[in-house]
Design a protein around this motif. Structure first.
Motif, PDB file in Angstrom:
ATOM      1  N   ASP A 131       0.596  -1.404   0.092  1.00  0.00           N
ATOM      2  CA  ASP A 131       0.339   0.143   0.033  1.00  0.00           C
ATOM      3  C   ASP A 131       0.975   1.093  -0.174  1.00  0.00           C
ATOM      4  OD1 ASP A 131      -2.721  -1.516  -0.331  1.00  0.00           O
ATOM      5  OD2 ASP A 131      -2.241  -1.930   1.972  1.00  0.00           O
ATOM      6  N   GLY A 132       1.935   0.861  -0.741  1.00  0.00           N
ATOM      7  CA  GLY A 132       3.126   2.423  -0.606  1.00  0.00           C
ATOM      8  C   GLY A 132       3.511   2.678   0.130  1.00  0.00           C
ATOM      9  N   ASP A 133       3.777   1.780   1.182  1.00  0.00           N
ATOM     10  CA  ASP A 133       5.185   2.488   2.638  1.00  0.00           C
ATOM     11  C   ASP A 133       5.419   0.791   2.608  1.00  0.00           C
ATOM     12  OD1 ASP A 133       5.448   2.859   4.747  1.00  0.00           O
ATOM     13  OD2 ASP A 133       4.056   1.657   5.955  1.00  0.00           O
ATOM     14  N   ALA A 134       6.443   1.197   1.430  1.00  0.00           N
ATOM     15  CA  ALA A 134       7.536   0.214   0.840  1.00  0.00           C
ATOM     16  C   ALA A 134       8.844   1.424   0.653  1.00  0.00           C
ATOM     17  CB  ALA A 134       7.549  -0.906  -0.070  1.00  0.00           C
ATOM     18  N   SER A 135      10.224   0.812   0.240  1.00  0.00           N
ATOM     19  CA  SER A 135      11.083   1.567   0.078  1.00  0.00           C
ATOM     20  C   SER A 135      11.838   0.621  -1.293  1.00  0.00           C
ATOM     21  CB  SER A 135      12.103   2.231   0.608  1.00  0.00           C
ATOM     22  OG  SER A 135      11.494   3.400   2.248  1.00  0.00           O
ATOM     23  N   PHE A 136      12.093   1.012  -2.768  1.00  0.00           N
ATOM     24  CA  PHE A 136      12.436   0.829  -2.849  1.00  0.00           C
ATOM     25  C   PHE A 136      14.545   0.857  -2.747  1.00  0.00           C
ATOM     26  CE2 PHE A 136       9.731   1.811  -5.936  1.00  0.00           C
ATOM     27  CZ  PHE A 136       9.175   0.030  -6.023  1.00  0.00           C
ATOM     28  N   ILE A 137      15.652   0.190  -2.474  1.00  0.00           N
ATOM     29  CA  ILE A 137      17.010  -0.058  -2.612  1.00  0.00           C
ATOM     30  C   ILE A 137      17.629  -1.231  -3.581  1.00  0.00           C
ATOM     31  CG2 ILE A 137      16.869  -2.267  -1.028  1.00  0.00           C
ATOM     32  CD1 ILE A 137      19.151  -0.944   1.157  1.00  0.00           C
ATOM     33  N   SER A 138      19.225  -0.082  -3.704  1.00  0.00           N
ATOM     34  CA  SER A 138      19.740  -0.785  -4.419  1.00  0.00           C
ATOM     35  C   SER A 138      21.238  -0.627  -4.128  1.00  0.00           C
ATOM     36  CB  SER A 138      19.767   0.327  -5.164  1.00  0.00           C
ATOM     37  OG  SER A 138      20.316   1.443  -5.451  1.00  0.00           O
ATOM     38  N   GLY A 139      21.990   0.886  -3.929  1.00  0.00           N
ATOM     39  CA  GLY A 139      23.091   0.150  -3.090  1.00  0.00           C
ATOM     40  C   GLY A 139      23.157   0.502  -1.804  1.00  0.00           C
ATOM     41  N   GLY A 140      22.526   1.324  -1.135  1.00  0.00           N
ATOM     42  CA  GLY A 140      21.790   1.138  -0.529  1.00  0.00           C
ATOM     43  C   GLY A 140      23.236   2.390   0.723  1.00  0.00           C
ATOM     44  N   GLN A 141      23.652   3.262   0.072  1.00  0.00           N
ATOM     45  CA  GLN A 141      24.334   3.832   0.724  1.00  0.00           C
ATOM     46  C   GLN A 141      24.317   5.720   0.884  1.00  0.00           C
ATOM     47  OE1 GLN A 141      27.758   3.058   0.904  1.00  0.00           O
ATOM     48  NE2 GLN A 141      26.749   1.743   0.365  1.00  0.00           N
ATOM     49  N   SER A 142      22.438   6.294   0.501  1.00  0.00           N
ATOM     50  CA  SER A 142      21.942   6.976   1.019  1.00  0.00           C
ATOM     51  C   SER A 142      21.090   6.697   1.856  1.00  0.00           C
ATOM     52  CB  SER A 142      21.796   7.745   0.278  1.00  0.00           C
ATOM     53  OG  SER A 142      21.930   8.763  -0.386  1.00  0.00           O
ATOM     54  N   LEU A 143      20.422   4.885   1.742  1.00  0.00           N
ATOM     55  CA  LEU A 143      19.257   4.878   2.453  1.00  0.00           C
ATOM     56  C   LEU A 143      19.546   4.333   3.796  1.00  0.00           C
ATOM     57  CD1 LEU A 143      15.934   4.240   2.496  1.00  0.00           C
ATOM     58  CD2 LEU A 143      16.334   2.435   0.855  1.00  0.00           C
ATOM     59  N   ALA A 149      18.805   4.036   9.619  1.00  0.00           N
ATOM     60  CA  ALA A 149      19.321   3.672  10.605  1.00  0.00           C
ATOM     61  C   ALA A 149      18.925   5.078  11.858  1.00  0.00           C
ATOM     62  CB  ALA A 149      20.929   3.660  10.545  1.00  0.00           C
ATOM     63  N   MET A 150      18.716   5.679  10.863  1.00  0.00           N
ATOM     64  CA  MET A 150      18.447   7.059  11.705  1.00  0.00           C
ATOM     65  C   MET A 150      16.838   7.284  11.989  1.00  0.00           C
ATOM     66  SD  MET A 150      20.932   9.457  10.470  1.00  0.00           S
ATOM     67  CE  MET A 150      20.920  11.138  12.093  1.00  0.00           C
ATOM     68  N   ARG A 151      16.306   6.473  11.361  1.00  0.00           N
ATOM     69  CA  ARG A 151      14.560   6.559  11.383  1.00  0.00           C
ATOM     70  C   ARG A 151      14.329   7.382  10.913  1.00  0.00           C
ATOM     71  NH1 ARG A 151      11.984   2.533  15.825  1.00  0.00           N
ATOM     72  NH2 ARG A 151      13.729   0.999  15.894  1.00  0.00           N
ATOM     73  N   LEU A 152      14.515   8.340   9.957  1.00  0.00           N
ATOM     74  CA  LEU A 152      14.123   9.812   9.034  1.00  0.00           C
ATOM     75  C   LEU A 152      12.891   8.419   7.828  1.00  0.00           C
ATOM     76  CD1 LEU A 152      17.864  10.983   8.510  1.00  0.00           C
ATOM     77  CD2 LEU A 152      15.671  11.422  10.036  1.00  0.00           C
ATOM     78  N   GLN A 153      13.449   7.204   7.361  1.00  0.00           N
ATOM     79  CA  GLN A 153      12.850   6.486   6.911  1.00  0.00           C
ATOM     80  C   GLN A 153      12.461   5.411   7.919  1.00  0.00           C
ATOM     81  OE1 GLN A 153      15.092   7.642   2.695  1.00  0.00           O
ATOM     82  NE2 GLN A 153      12.954   6.334   2.903  1.00  0.00           N
ATOM     83  N   ALA A 154      11.226   4.770   7.530  1.00  0.00           N
ATOM     84  CA  ALA A 154      10.922   3.978   8.364  1.00  0.00           C
ATOM     85  C   ALA A 154      10.049   3.210   7.113  1.00  0.00           C
ATOM     86  CB  ALA A 154      10.394   3.794   9.724  1.00  0.00           C
ATOM     87  N   PRO A 155      10.208   2.322   6.215  1.00  0.00           N
ATOM     88  CA  PRO A 155       9.382   1.235   5.386  1.00  0.00           C
ATOM     89  C   PRO A 155       8.453   0.280   6.209  1.00  0.00           C
ATOM     90  CG  PRO A 155      11.623   1.286   4.973  1.00  0.00           C
ATOM     91  CD  PRO A 155      11.488   2.327   5.732  1.00  0.00           C
ATOM     92  N   GLN A 156       7.733  -0.516   6.215  1.00  0.00           N
ATOM     93  CA  GLN A 156       7.191  -1.486   6.608  1.00  0.00           C
ATOM     94  C   GLN A 156       7.580  -2.633   5.565  1.00  0.00           C
ATOM     95  OE1 GLN A 156       4.701  -2.509   9.270  1.00  0.00           O
ATOM     96  NE2 GLN A 156       3.925  -0.532   9.588  1.00  0.00           N
TER      97      GLN A 156
END
Length: 286
Positions: A25-37, A42-49
């Protein structure tokens, strides 16, 4: 701190990736290299399901020359911009910028697509897309679409990518036999974010420059085309008078904000100095 608990999905196709996003339902994040995400998680600036790992999607890989356009898959690593022969030959501005990106450990994991999708205004690769006149290939529920770099960067960390869409590839006009380019940046320490940086692409026509494109970063909320400076260079030889004219025109191209570390007036001055360096590099490489 540490990331909140999330479900993890590793699709093999773009269709599976879009389905995973929709199922959350859109509560997701795409990740590739992960150097920013990953730091943001870790800082909980983003917290996708749900975390949707794109590393297994073959459609995002590969570097291919298709006529006069170089297609660079979004999962191409930063380090590949230094070593891939097609990038070095047909997108030399990327190869020139790559050594300035962070540090080797980050370059070995970070992806070009991740950098361009994030669109950090202090990053090298997004601005180089603008300087090269690239197009971004984006996948969504309606299929694939391509967005020119001049229309792609909208605002601070905002691009033409809509929620649920995926940056698939970067389409870069292949550098021709008369192409020339230059890259430089100014940072307090190598690997730090630049106080100002930029890239220049042009075609040589005898002593004159044609089809000039200049993009600067760390001078605003997005990478910035220096259109006034481009006009001052167009059709002219890169001599001292041309440099001075382009530097004067640059004042109308950028409007940097004051911040605690680099005042706006200082950033303007550094941008003028940097532009002079870029043009002189072209003259020195003749």
């Amino acid at each position: 701190m540490k990331a909140r608990a999330f479900a993890y999905v590793r699709p093999r196709t773009l269709e599976e990736a879009h389905a995973a996003f929709a199922a959350a339902d859109g509560d997701a994040s795409f990740i590739s290299g992960g150097q920013s995400l990953v730091p943001a998680l870790a800082m909980r600036l983003q917290a996708p399901q749900v975390l949707v790992d794109l590393a297994g999607v073959d459609a995002l890989r590969g570097v291919h020359l298709d006529g006069d356009v170089l297609r660079i898959g979004a999962l191409t690593r930063h380090a590949d911009a230094l070593t891939d022969p097609l990038i070095r030959r047909h997108a030399p501005l990327l190869a020139a910028a790559a050594p300035f990106v962070a540090h080797p450990a980050i370059r070995n994991r970070g992806t070009l697509g991740g950098s361009v999708a994030l669109a950090d205004p202090a990053s090298e690769f997004p601005a180089m897309m603008l300087a090269m006149g690239a197009e971004m290939e984006i996948s969504g529920d309606a299929g694939l679409r391509r967005v020119p770099a001049d229309e792609y960067f909208l605002d601070l960390y905002q691009t033409a990518i809509e929620p649920g869409e995926i940056l698939v590839a970067l389409h870069v006009p292949a550098a021709g036999p008369h192409a020339c380019c230059a890259f430089d940046e100014m940072a307090r320490r190598r690997g730090d974010y630049a106080m100002v940086g930029g890239g220049l692409m042009a075609e040589r026509d005898g002593d004159a420059l044609r089809a000039v494109r200049i993009a600067l970063f760390s001078v605003g909320p997005t990478p910035v085309r220096a259109r006034g400076a481009e006009a001052a260079l167009e059709g002219r030889a890169p001599d001292a008078d041309t440099i001075a004219a382009a530097q004067r025109a640059l004042d109308g191209d950028i409007d940097p904000m004051d911040d605690a570390e680099v005042p706006a007036a200082m950033r303007r001055h550094l941008a003028r100095v940097l532009l002079g360096r870029l043009i002189r590099k072209l003259e020195a490489d003749q």
